[in-house]
Design a protein around this motif. Structure first.
Motif, PDB file in Angstrom:
ATOM      1  N   ARG A   1       0.859  -1.186   0.000  1.00 23.39           N
ATOM      2  CA  ARG A   1       0.000   0.000   0.000  1.00 23.39           C
ATOM      3  C   ARG A   1       0.894   1.235   0.000  1.00 23.39           C
ATOM      4  N   PRO A   2       0.870   1.999  -1.095  1.00 24.32           N
ATOM      5  CA  PRO A   2       1.711   3.204  -1.170  1.00 24.32           C
ATOM      6  C   PRO A   2       1.229   4.287  -0.223  1.00 24.32           C
ATOM      7  N   SER A   3       2.085   5.254   0.014  1.00 27.93           N
ATOM      8  CA  SER A   3       1.730   6.370   0.877  1.00 27.93           C
ATOM      9  C   SER A   3       0.728   7.283   0.169  1.00 27.93           C
ATOM     10  N   GLU A   4       0.086   8.142   0.949  1.00 20.68           N
ATOM     11  CA  GLU A   4      -0.857   9.090   0.363  1.00 20.68           C
ATOM     12  C   GLU A   4      -0.167   9.998  -0.644  1.00 20.68           C
ATOM     13  N   ALA A   5       1.048  10.398  -0.334  1.00 25.79           N
ATOM     14  CA  ALA A   5       1.788  11.263  -1.252  1.00 25.79           C
ATOM     15  C   ALA A   5       2.086  10.538  -2.562  1.00 25.79           C
ATOM     16  N   GLN A   6       2.447   9.267  -2.478  1.00 24.39           N
ATOM     17  CA  GLN A   6       2.715   8.496  -3.697  1.00 24.39           C
ATOM     18  C   GLN A   6       1.442   8.321  -4.527  1.00 24.39           C
TER      19      GLN A   6
END
Length: 273
Positions: free
Chosen positions: A258-263
């Motif tokens: 699960r990527p970060s919100e920024a990604q």
């Protein structure tokens, strides 16, 4: 983090649609690059769905996004439905685990998350225009979130009545004099390139009376309905919101990460939805 060069160990993910777009490919490939994952994503169309699904299994393709008009037709060709897909008999995501094809519906997951994040009261009366596979996902998400006062507006009477009955709502062919607080468009009205791209999904009088406009059309995200609602100071939920969330859940299913919100924001901006 550097992404490995494409080679024999690279995992392929794909999509099947009557009208392939670029959002999914750009979104997923951007995240593969950001996270250094040995994956590649490609959009396809097909006139032979059975052969295409067989190819997923035979070639060990990791995952496949399913779009119109294949969301229901693919069910007979895969091995298992998860609750998100079986509840509405519509698949938008296939995950391949060593030849075992499992169907999900991340549209449903995305809609449920948007209902919660926008804090829409379950007491709100809503009208949903549409009766296809995506409409099933949206209507079921509203039902499961506790919305009891809804009407399905669909010209296709058998499909509209069936969807309304399954979800416990009413059906009618036109909105008429109803003035619900929430308007939901789940049809191609307003979609770029279509015959109705410049049309409003609901009459101006209905938009005037509503508090929230929700349009699942993603291209463009600023549909005539969304533009009209914004001009009137209404709250809006766009198809861009939907497509990003459902694609994110597909990414997690395919990669286990699960990527970060920024990604995610960067990938969505790159994809240009």
């Amino acid at each position: 983090m550097s992404k490995p060069a494409i080679g024999r160990d690279t995992r392929l993910c794909m999509s099947l649609s009557a009208r392939p777009g670029n959002f999914g490919s750009r979104f997923h490939n951007h995240l593969y690059e950001s996270l250094g994952l040995d994956y590649v994503y490609k959009a396809f169309s097909t006139k032979d769905l059975a052969a295409a699904i067989g190819g997923i299994r035979a070639l060990n393709i990791r995952g496949c996004a399913i779009s119109m008009p294949f969301k229901e037709a693919c069910i007979a060709l895969i091995d298992e439905l998860t609750p998100s897909a079986s509840a509405i008999e519509s698949v938008n995501t296939i995950v391949n685990d060593d030849g075992h094809l499992r169907g999900y519906n991340t549209d449903y997951i995305a809609i449920a998350k948007l209902i919660a994040s926008h804090a829409i009261s379950p007491q709100s009366r809503f009208a949903l225009r549409g009766s296809g596979g995506m409409a099933k996902a949206v209507a079921a998400a509203f039902r499961d979130a506790g919305f009891e006062h809804g009407v399905i507006v669909a010209r296709n009477e058998p499909a509209g009545r069936s969807l309304a009955a399954v979800c416990g709502y009413r059906w009618q062919p036109q909105l008429g004099d109803l003035r619900p607080l929430l308007l939901v468009n789940v049809t191609p009205v307003g979609m770029a390139g279509g015959a109705e791209s410049a049309d409003l999904a609901f009459a101006e009088e209905a938009i005037d009376a509503a508090e929230i406009a929700f349009d699942v059309v993603a291209i463009p995200s600023e549909t005539p309905l969304i533009r009209a609602a914004r001009a009137r100071g209404k709250r809006v939920i766009t198809g861009h919101d939907v497509i990003v969330l459902q694609a994110l859940e597909q990414f997690v299913l395919y990669t286990g990460m699960r990527p970060s919100e920024a990604q995610v924001r960067a990938a969505a901006a790159f994809a240009g939805g």
